[in-house]
Design a protein around this motif. Structure first.
Motif, PDB file in Angstrom:
ATOM      1  N   LEU A 136      -6.272   4.857 -11.698  1.00 32.87           N
ATOM      2  CA  LEU A 136      -5.198   3.889 -11.965  1.00 32.87           C
ATOM      3  C   LEU A 136      -3.826   4.502 -11.725  1.00 32.87           C
ATOM      4  O   LEU A 136      -2.912   3.828 -11.233  1.00 32.87           O
TER       5      LEU A 136
ATOM      6  N   LEU B 164      -3.330   4.395  -8.034  1.00 31.55           N
ATOM      7  CA  LEU B 164      -3.012   3.039  -7.588  1.00 31.55           C
ATOM      8  C   LEU B 164      -1.550   2.709  -7.865  1.00 31.55           C
ATOM      9  O   LEU B 164      -0.853   2.158  -7.003  1.00 31.55           O
ATOM     10  N   THR B 165      -1.079   3.050  -9.057  1.00 32.82           N
ATOM     11  CA  THR B 165       0.324   2.818  -9.412  1.00 32.82           C
ATOM     12  C   THR B 165       1.253   3.560  -8.456  1.00 32.82           C
ATOM     13  O   THR B 165       2.248   3.005  -7.971  1.00 32.82           O
ATOM     14  N   THR B 166       0.927   4.810  -8.189  1.00 33.12           N
ATOM     15  CA  THR B 166       1.764   5.632  -7.306  1.00 33.12           C
ATOM     16  C   THR B 166       1.801   5.062  -5.894  1.00 33.12           C
ATOM     17  O   THR B 166       2.838   5.110  -5.224  1.00 33.12           O
TER      18      THR B 166
ATOM     19  N   PHE C 197       1.793   1.981  -4.959  1.00 30.98           N
ATOM     20  CA  PHE C 197       2.765   0.889  -4.883  1.00 30.98           C
ATOM     21  C   PHE C 197       4.174   1.433  -4.687  1.00 30.98           C
ATOM     22  O   PHE C 197       4.986   0.844  -3.974  1.00 30.98           O
TER      23      PHE C 197
ATOM     24  N   LEU D  43       2.098   0.260 -13.623  1.00 33.32           N
ATOM     25  CA  LEU D  43       1.176  -0.652 -12.950  1.00 33.32           C
ATOM     26  C   LEU D  43       1.230  -2.034 -13.591  1.00 33.32           C
ATOM     27  O   LEU D  43       1.282  -3.053 -12.891  1.00 33.32           O
TER      28      LEU D  43
ATOM     29  N   VAL E 251       2.470  -5.411 -11.517  1.00 34.06           N
ATOM     30  CA  VAL E 251       1.573  -6.566 -11.405  1.00 34.06           C
ATOM     31  C   VAL E 251       2.115  -7.750 -12.197  1.00 34.06           C
ATOM     32  O   VAL E 251       2.116  -8.903 -11.723  1.00 34.06           O
TER      33      VAL E 251
ATOM     34  N   ASN F 278       3.215   9.422 -10.975  1.00 36.37           N
ATOM     35  CA  ASN F 278       1.804   9.788 -11.122  1.00 36.37           C
ATOM     36  C   ASN F 278       1.548  10.523 -12.433  1.00 36.37           C
ATOM     37  O   ASN F 278       0.618  10.200 -13.176  1.00 36.37           O
TER      38      ASN F 278
ATOM     39  N   SER G  91       1.867   8.318 -15.395  1.00 34.91           N
ATOM     40  CA  SER G  91       0.762   7.356 -15.511  1.00 34.91           C
ATOM     41  C   SER G  91      -0.543   8.023 -15.903  1.00 34.91           C
ATOM     42  O   SER G  91      -1.579   7.357 -15.987  1.00 34.91           O
TER      43      SER G  91
ATOM     44  N   SER H 262      -6.132  11.255  -8.445  1.00 34.78           N
ATOM     45  CA  SER H 262      -4.965  10.374  -8.395  1.00 34.78           C
ATOM     46  C   SER H 262      -4.277  10.422  -7.030  1.00 34.78           C
ATOM     47  O   SER H 262      -3.955   9.387  -6.446  1.00 34.78           O
TER      48      SER H 262
END
Length: 482
Positions: free
Chosen positions: A11, A14-16, A18, A172, A176, A284, A287, A294
């Motif tokens: 996760l 994924l956040t990073t 974006f 994240l 979203v 990163n 998060s 990651s």
């Protein structure tokens, strides 16, 4: 336990990812390149360094600091020369790591590190202001209000959510959530797709199409060296910062090798050059990203965005990404450095301010190099005044000097002032057991002191020197005794 740790790091990746997309697009546009060149570069550099690098948790990608230095090259010689430069800069980085030169980052003083962090935090925040403008003008009326409101909402979510739950990365959730809100309410906000389209195919292997001549090397080599220096500096400094945050130790030489290989691969597949990115690294780490998972997920997601998910990603509001980056800038800035400015020595406080200002005004490489030079000069100036001597005359009328401290180029003038050949007796002994001679200037200074006594009709004997210094002084004709 393993499953929850994997999910947490995935996760975070994924956040990073974006946050990587708009930065890489913007950096590609700065360099006058197709945005896909930046995204391909982010995929290769992020993935390869995550899998093979020496610092899990650190994020690398197509960096703006490296994009700026090649603007003139792209404008004058085109894409193929640029790709050759990326490959050559990667080779230089790789050799830097193979030769185990990563430890040189330990020579960067802590005040320079603070200035580097503060300067980049300001640059990160300042660079987000471009999203509040269109065609050189500020967003009009309602568009500006919606932009500011969604940025504030994003920042609020990032700050407040960790107090409620730490199950998911707050950045994240913010991205979203704000994205869904803007879609459901059909808000008039700019999206990632307004910057550029990110749809594309798989990157293809291709050697740079240019003549293999000395003229080509003459054009490419200076830019490659500059890119390598900037990339290595930013990577190793971010490496140190990541070590401090995670309280673990990475392998800097391995990271340099991986970064070099990543840049070579990126150039051969049509991507930009890159290095560690402090903003994305902070996202990163914030998060929960601590392992190779990651960074690997972040890199792979970039490729998936290009191949399959571009329609969804292009609808993400820029306000959400800007809000996240503002939080990153705030968290990156070393606020504690403002409190210690009045407590640390003035030269260290000045160094923090100078490096911060130079980072903002020019670029990281210039700032760090200036900081190291200033720190070295300050060190030399302070230690030059620390040479002192004890003097006594024995029963035979021989005067003994026992100097203490370090003799080097900056302390020679003060060292010479400690002796008075005209007033001393016929025989003088210089006892160097507590004196460290660290450069050739120090040896020359001792030889010159012997000549001063000789011109006064007196004799200087030098004792307790190292074998190497004895040999050098013997060549200069200076009497040396045990």
């Amino acid at each position: 336990m393993w499953s929850s740790n994997f999910t947490k790091n995935a996760l975070a990746g994924l956040t990073t990812s974006f946050a990587l997309v708009p930065e890489c697009i913007a950096f590609a546009l700065v360099a006058h390149l197709n945005p896909l060149v930046g995204l391909y570069g982010a995929f290769f550099i992020c993935t390869i360094t995550a899998v093979f690098g020496g610092r899990p948790g650190m994020i690398s990608g197509a960096a703006g600091s490296m994009a700026v230095v090649i603007v003139a090259l792209v404008a004058q010689h085109g894409l193929q020369y640029f790709l050759a430069t990326v490959v050559l800069s990667g080779v230089i980085m790789l050799l830097f790591g193979v030769l185990r030169l990563g430890k040189l980052v330990s020579m960067v003083p802590h005040p320079v590190m603070l200035g580097f962090v503060n300067g980049l935090a300001i640059v990160i925040a300042w660079s987000q202001l471009q999203h509040f403008r269109v065609d050189g003008s500020w967003l009009p009326g309602a568009a500006m209000w919606w932009m500011c409101g969604l940025v504030a909402l994003t920042m609020t979510i990032v700050y407040v959510l960790p107090r409620l739950t730490k199950a998911v990365p707050p950045a994240l959730v913010a991205i979203v959530g704000v994205g869904l809100l803007s879609e459901l309410l059909h808000l008039p906000v700019r999206t990632l797709g307004d910057m550029a389209t990110i749809a594309g195919g798989l990157p293809s292997f291709s050697l740079p199409q240019l003549p293999l001549t000395m003229e080509t090397l003459r054009i490419v080599l200076p830019y490659a060296l500059l890119m390598a220096v900037v990339g290595l500096l930013e990577t190793l400094l971010t490496f140190n910062l990541t070590d401090e945050i995670t309280e673990t130790r990475g392998l800097p030489d391995r990271e340099c090798v991986a970064l070099g290989a990543a840049n070579v691969a990126s150039g051969l597949f049509g991507g930009m050059g890159g290095c560690a990115m402090i903003g994305q690294t902070m996202i990163n780490l914030g998060s929960g990203g601590r392992t190779r998972v990651s960074g690997t997920v972040a890199g792979i997601m970039i490729l998936l965005f290009i191949l399959f998910l571009s329609p969804l990603i292009e609808r993400i509001p820029l306000a959400a990404l800007v809000g996240v980056m503002f939080v990153v800038a705030q968290q990156t800035f070393a606020w504690s450095s403002l409190q210690v400015l009045g407590k640390v020595p003035r030269h260290d406080a000045l160094l923090i301010v100078v490096v911060t200002c130079i980072t903002v005004a020019t670029d990281l490489a210039v700032a760090v190099l200036c900081g190291i030079v200033i720190a070295a000069l300050s060190f030399a100036w302070r230690h030059a005044r620390e040479v002192r001597t004890e003097a006594m005359v024995d029963a035979d009328g021989v005067k003994h000097y026992t100097p203490h401290g370090t003799l080097f180029f900056a302390s020679i003038a003060h060292f010479n002032d400690l002796f008075s050949p005209q007033d001393d007796p016929q025989t003088v002994v210089l006892d160097c057991r507590h004196l460290r001679l660290v450069d050739h200037s120090a040896v020359v200074a001792v030889a010159a002191l012997s000549e001063r006594y000789a011109r006064a009709g007196k004799r200087l004997q030098v004792q307790h020197l190292s074998t190497r210094c004895e040999q050098l002084l013997a060549r200069a004709g200076v009497s040396v005794t045990a």
